[in-house]
Scaffold this motif. Sequence first.
Motif, PDB file in Angstrom:
ATOM      1  N   SER A  30     -31.240  48.729 -61.761  1.00  0.00           N
ATOM      2  CA  SER A  30     -30.983  47.814 -62.877  1.00  0.00           C
ATOM      3  C   SER A  30     -29.950  46.813 -62.376  1.00  0.00           C
ATOM      4  O   SER A  30     -28.975  47.208 -61.728  1.00  0.00           O
ATOM      5  CB  SER A  30     -30.453  48.563 -64.095  1.00  0.00           C
ATOM      6  N   SER A  31     -30.138  45.545 -62.658  1.00  0.00           N
ATOM      7  CA  SER A  31     -29.194  44.553 -62.159  1.00  0.00           C
ATOM      8  C   SER A  31     -28.704  43.658 -63.289  1.00  0.00           C
ATOM      9  O   SER A  31     -29.464  43.312 -64.201  1.00  0.00           O
ATOM     10  CB  SER A  31     -29.832  43.705 -61.053  1.00  0.00           C
ATOM     11  N   VAL A  32     -27.424  43.300 -63.223  1.00  0.00           N
ATOM     12  CA  VAL A  32     -26.812  42.387 -64.189  1.00  0.00           C
ATOM     13  C   VAL A  32     -25.955  41.391 -63.422  1.00  0.00           C
ATOM     14  O   VAL A  32     -25.616  41.610 -62.251  1.00  0.00           O
ATOM     15  CB  VAL A  32     -25.955  43.142 -65.231  1.00  0.00           C
ATOM     16  N   SER A  33     -25.572  40.302 -64.109  1.00  0.00           N
ATOM     17  CA  SER A  33     -24.885  39.215 -63.410  1.00  0.00           C
ATOM     18  C   SER A  33     -23.446  38.997 -63.855  1.00  0.00           C
ATOM     19  O   SER A  33     -22.767  38.119 -63.327  1.00  0.00           O
ATOM     20  CB  SER A  33     -25.672  37.911 -63.578  1.00  0.00           C
ATOM     21  N   ASN A  34     -22.974  39.756 -64.855  1.00  0.00           N
ATOM     22  CA  ASN A  34     -21.586  39.574 -65.283  1.00  0.00           C
ATOM     23  C   ASN A  34     -20.967  40.904 -65.710  1.00  0.00           C
ATOM     24  O   ASN A  34     -21.669  41.901 -65.918  1.00  0.00           O
ATOM     25  CB  ASN A  34     -21.478  38.534 -66.403  1.00  0.00           C
ATOM     26  N   GLY A  35     -19.643  40.885 -65.871  1.00  0.00           N
ATOM     27  CA  GLY A  35     -18.911  42.104 -66.161  1.00  0.00           C
ATOM     28  C   GLY A  35     -19.197  42.713 -67.515  1.00  0.00           C
ATOM     29  O   GLY A  35     -19.236  43.930 -67.668  1.00  0.00           O
ATOM     30  N   GLU A  36     -19.395  41.891 -68.519  1.00  0.00           N
ATOM     31  CA  GLU A  36     -19.669  42.408 -69.858  1.00  0.00           C
ATOM     32  C   GLU A  36     -20.991  43.176 -69.886  1.00  0.00           C
ATOM     33  O   GLU A  36     -21.082  44.261 -70.483  1.00  0.00           O
ATOM     34  CB  GLU A  36     -19.692  41.262 -70.874  1.00  0.00           C
ATOM     35  N   GLU A  37     -22.015  42.611 -69.243  1.00  0.00           N
ATOM     36  CA  GLU A  37     -23.300  43.301 -69.175  1.00  0.00           C
ATOM     37  C   GLU A  37     -23.180  44.619 -68.398  1.00  0.00           C
ATOM     38  O   GLU A  37     -23.818  45.613 -68.742  1.00  0.00           O
ATOM     39  CB  GLU A  37     -24.351  42.405 -68.511  1.00  0.00           C
ATOM     40  N   ALA A  38     -22.347  44.601 -67.365  1.00  0.00           N
ATOM     41  CA  ALA A  38     -22.155  45.811 -66.563  1.00  0.00           C
ATOM     42  C   ALA A  38     -21.572  46.939 -67.404  1.00  0.00           C
ATOM     43  O   ALA A  38     -22.032  48.084 -67.349  1.00  0.00           O
ATOM     44  CB  ALA A  38     -21.242  45.508 -65.380  1.00  0.00           C
ATOM     45  N   VAL A  39     -20.560  46.606 -68.197  1.00  0.00           N
ATOM     46  CA  VAL A  39     -19.929  47.617 -69.047  1.00  0.00           C
ATOM     47  C   VAL A  39     -20.920  48.129 -70.090  1.00  0.00           C
ATOM     48  O   VAL A  39     -21.029  49.342 -70.328  1.00  0.00           O
ATOM     49  CB  VAL A  39     -18.672  47.040 -69.732  1.00  0.00           C
ATOM     50  N   GLN A  40     -21.657  47.228 -70.702  1.00  0.00           N
ATOM     51  CA  GLN A  40     -22.647  47.625 -71.711  1.00  0.00           C
ATOM     52  C   GLN A  40     -23.691  48.558 -71.120  1.00  0.00           C
ATOM     53  O   GLN A  40     -24.075  49.566 -71.731  1.00  0.00           O
ATOM     54  CB  GLN A  40     -23.321  46.386 -72.298  1.00  0.00           C
ATOM     55  N   GLN A  41     -24.144  48.251 -69.920  1.00  0.00           N
ATOM     56  CA  GLN A  41     -25.138  49.090 -69.251  1.00  0.00           C
ATOM     57  C   GLN A  41     -24.581  50.487 -68.967  1.00  0.00           C
ATOM     58  O   GLN A  41     -25.251  51.492 -69.191  1.00  0.00           O
ATOM     59  CB  GLN A  41     -25.586  48.442 -67.936  1.00  0.00           C
ATOM     60  N   CYS A  42     -23.356  50.543 -68.491  1.00  0.00           N
ATOM     61  CA  CYS A  42     -22.750  51.841 -68.136  1.00  0.00           C
ATOM     62  C   CYS A  42     -22.497  52.703 -69.364  1.00  0.00           C
ATOM     63  O   CYS A  42     -22.519  53.932 -69.268  1.00  0.00           O
ATOM     64  CB  CYS A  42     -21.446  51.627 -67.368  1.00  0.00           C
ATOM     65  N   LEU A  43     -22.244  52.071 -70.497  1.00  0.00           N
ATOM     66  CA  LEU A  43     -21.988  52.822 -71.718  1.00  0.00           C
ATOM     67  C   LEU A  43     -23.275  53.306 -72.387  1.00  0.00           C
ATOM     68  O   LEU A  43     -23.247  54.218 -73.208  1.00  0.00           O
ATOM     69  CB  LEU A  43     -21.185  51.974 -72.706  1.00  0.00           C
ATOM     70  N   SER A  44     -24.392  52.696 -72.025  1.00  0.00           N
ATOM     71  CA  SER A  44     -25.650  53.027 -72.706  1.00  0.00           C
ATOM     72  C   SER A  44     -26.665  53.736 -71.812  1.00  0.00           C
ATOM     73  O   SER A  44     -27.630  54.311 -72.313  1.00  0.00           O
ATOM     74  CB  SER A  44     -26.298  51.749 -73.262  1.00  0.00           C
ATOM     75  N   THR A  45     -26.459  53.713 -70.494  1.00  0.00           N
ATOM     76  CA  THR A  45     -27.433  54.259 -69.549  1.00  0.00           C
ATOM     77  C   THR A  45     -26.736  55.122 -68.516  1.00  0.00           C
ATOM     78  O   THR A  45     -25.601  54.854 -68.123  1.00  0.00           O
ATOM     79  CB  THR A  45     -28.193  53.115 -68.835  1.00  0.00           C
ATOM     80  N   SER A  46     -27.425  56.151 -68.064  1.00  0.00           N
ATOM     81  CA  SER A  46     -26.875  57.043 -67.038  1.00  0.00           C
ATOM     82  C   SER A  46     -27.277  56.535 -65.651  1.00  0.00           C
ATOM     83  O   SER A  46     -28.466  56.342 -65.379  1.00  0.00           O
ATOM     84  CB  SER A  46     -27.397  58.465 -67.245  1.00  0.00           C
ATOM     85  N   PHE A  47     -26.284  56.305 -64.800  1.00  0.00           N
ATOM     86  CA  PHE A  47     -26.533  55.838 -63.435  1.00  0.00           C
ATOM     87  C   PHE A  47     -25.994  56.841 -62.425  1.00  0.00           C
ATOM     88  O   PHE A  47     -25.074  57.616 -62.715  1.00  0.00           O
ATOM     89  CB  PHE A  47     -25.865  54.475 -63.201  1.00  0.00           C
ATOM     90  N   ASP A  48     -26.554  56.794 -61.223  1.00  0.00           N
ATOM     91  CA  ASP A  48     -26.089  57.643 -60.123  1.00  0.00           C
ATOM     92  C   ASP A  48     -25.117  56.901 -59.215  1.00  0.00           C
ATOM     93  O   ASP A  48     -24.390  57.524 -58.441  1.00  0.00           O
ATOM     94  CB  ASP A  48     -27.288  58.131 -59.300  1.00  0.00           C
TER      95      ASP A  48
END
Length: 230
Positions: A30-48
């Motif tokens: 999954s890829s994002v281009s800014n910090g806000e999107e990164a935080v939202q992704q980490c709070l809603s999705t499980s990553f390795d």
Amino acid sequence: MQKHILLVEDDEAIREMVEKFLLMEGFLVSSVSNGEEAVQQCLSTSFDLVILDIMIPKLDGLEVLKIIRQQEALPIIIMSAKDSDVDKALGLGLGADDYIAKPFSMLEFSARVKAAIRRATKYSNQIEEKQDVLIVGDLSINVTNFSVEKNQQIVKLTSKEFGILKLFATNRNRVFTKQQIYQQIWNDEYYGDENIINVHIRRLREKIEDDPSNPQYIKTLWGIGYKLEG
């Protein structure tokens, strides 16, 4: 199981190149281009793993790193053109697991990614293994193979004795009434027959205590029940 990586990079060309490479390596990306999107992704999705550029808009990479670290323990690799000792120290001090400076070879990048995931997987497995073995004083209680050792010597328990010990060991310092013990271990209604509980507690103490008459582990709270200390 396919490992899921979050790539945080605002440079479209680099983001597409890295994402394509990771997909070829067999990762879910999954890829994002800014910090806000990164935080939202980490709070809603499980990553390795998170691959995080420092110089990104809205929230910079170090701020994102701090926020993620407050929520998750997953491995994070900082990826940045700012290749100075100060930036490295700051990034790693905030909880990054590795740092790779731009420009980098894809061979080195691949090795860093796989090493970070391998370390995290090994650590996770070690935690799970440790949770299978409960340590109480000199006792080692393996809840997977239903075995108990005291000072590395095997202690032979019946299934009911092991069940009682496991109940206590997984709820240390919690007081259980005789009714609660019976319902948990015998999986049946308790009709007030205290003798069966008393006998099993006495036999268990004889097997795990140095001095059953002055127990170190299983304590009696008169008129209430029993608890495990340790």
